[in-house]
Design a protein around this motif. Structure first.
Motif, PDB file in Angstrom:
ATOM      1  N   SER A  14       0.852  -1.195   0.000  1.00 46.31           N
ATOM      2  CA  SER A  14       0.000   0.000   0.000  1.00 46.31           C
ATOM      3  C   SER A  14       0.879   1.233   0.000  1.00 46.31           C
ATOM      4  N   GLY A  15       0.301   2.332  -0.430  1.00 44.12           N
ATOM      5  CA  GLY A  15       1.068   3.565  -0.490  1.00 44.12           C
ATOM      6  C   GLY A  15       0.247   4.759  -0.043  1.00 44.12           C
ATOM      7  N   LEU A  16       0.935   5.782   0.368  1.00 46.65           N
ATOM      8  CA  LEU A  16       0.323   7.043   0.767  1.00 46.65           C
ATOM      9  C   LEU A  16       1.121   8.154   0.114  1.00 46.65           C
ATOM     10  N   GLN A  17       0.441   9.100  -0.520  1.00 46.72           N
ATOM     11  CA  GLN A  17       1.111  10.222  -1.161  1.00 46.72           C
ATOM     12  C   GLN A  17       0.688  11.507  -0.482  1.00 46.72           C
ATOM     13  N   SER A  18       1.657  12.422  -0.323  1.00 43.60           N
ATOM     14  CA  SER A  18       1.390  13.694   0.317  1.00 43.60           C
ATOM     15  C   SER A  18       2.165  14.788  -0.408  1.00 43.60           C
ATOM     16  N   ARG A  19       1.482  15.857  -0.798  1.00 49.33           N
ATOM     17  CA  ARG A  19       2.149  16.992  -1.445  1.00 49.33           C
ATOM     18  C   ARG A  19       2.593  17.994  -0.395  1.00 49.33           C
ATOM     19  N   THR A  20       3.788  18.548  -0.604  1.00 54.49           N
ATOM     20  CA  THR A  20       4.346  19.480   0.374  1.00 54.49           C
ATOM     21  C   THR A  20       5.397  20.364  -0.288  1.00 54.49           C
ATOM     22  N   LEU A  21       6.001  21.240   0.492  1.00 54.36           N
ATOM     23  CA  LEU A  21       7.082  22.100   0.024  1.00 54.36           C
ATOM     24  C   LEU A  21       8.362  21.769   0.768  1.00 54.36           C
ATOM     25  N   ILE A  22       9.491  21.880   0.074  1.00 50.45           N
ATOM     26  CA  ILE A  22      10.789  21.777   0.730  1.00 50.45           C
ATOM     27  C   ILE A  22      11.023  23.069   1.483  1.00 50.45           C
ATOM     28  N   SER A  23      11.406  22.964   2.746  1.00 50.12           N
ATOM     29  CA  SER A  23      11.679  24.152   3.549  1.00 50.12           C
ATOM     30  C   SER A  23      12.903  23.883   4.411  1.00 50.12           C
ATOM     31  N   TYR A  24      13.892  24.752   4.312  1.00 49.76           N
ATOM     32  CA  TYR A  24      15.087  24.629   5.135  1.00 49.76           C
ATOM     33  C   TYR A  24      14.946  25.561   6.325  1.00 49.76           C
TER      34      TYR A  24
END
Length: 79
Positions: free
Chosen positions: A68-78
């Motif tokens: 099974s898989g889960l996908q999540s959209r996000t931003l790279i933040s340092y």
């Protein structure tokens, strides 16, 4: 190195994750720590991503019975 100020405690982790970052494609990475406000993900030095890059994290779980898989959209933040 300065003092780090965090609202939430980090928990050490060691999980695989796939990162889909267009136009770079899929990259394998490791989640090194987790808190309620984010993740620290270790990437290959040859696959740097810039701050504010939109990415999709893909978590895959495999067992003898199924995958099974889960996908999540996000931003790279340092920080």
């Amino acid at each position: 190195m300065g003092t780090e100020h965090r609202w939430n405690e980090r928990q050490t982790s060691d999980y695989n994750v796939l990162i889909n970052a267009r136009p770079h494609g899929l990259q394998q990475a490791r989640i090194r720590d987790v808190s309620t406000s984010g993740l620290f993900i270790e990437l290959s030095p040859t696959a740097p991503l810039t701050n504010n890059t939109r990415v999709e994290l893909i978590f895959v779980r495999r067992s003898e019975e199924h995958t099974s898989g889960l996908q999540s959209r996000t931003l790279i933040s340092y920080a």
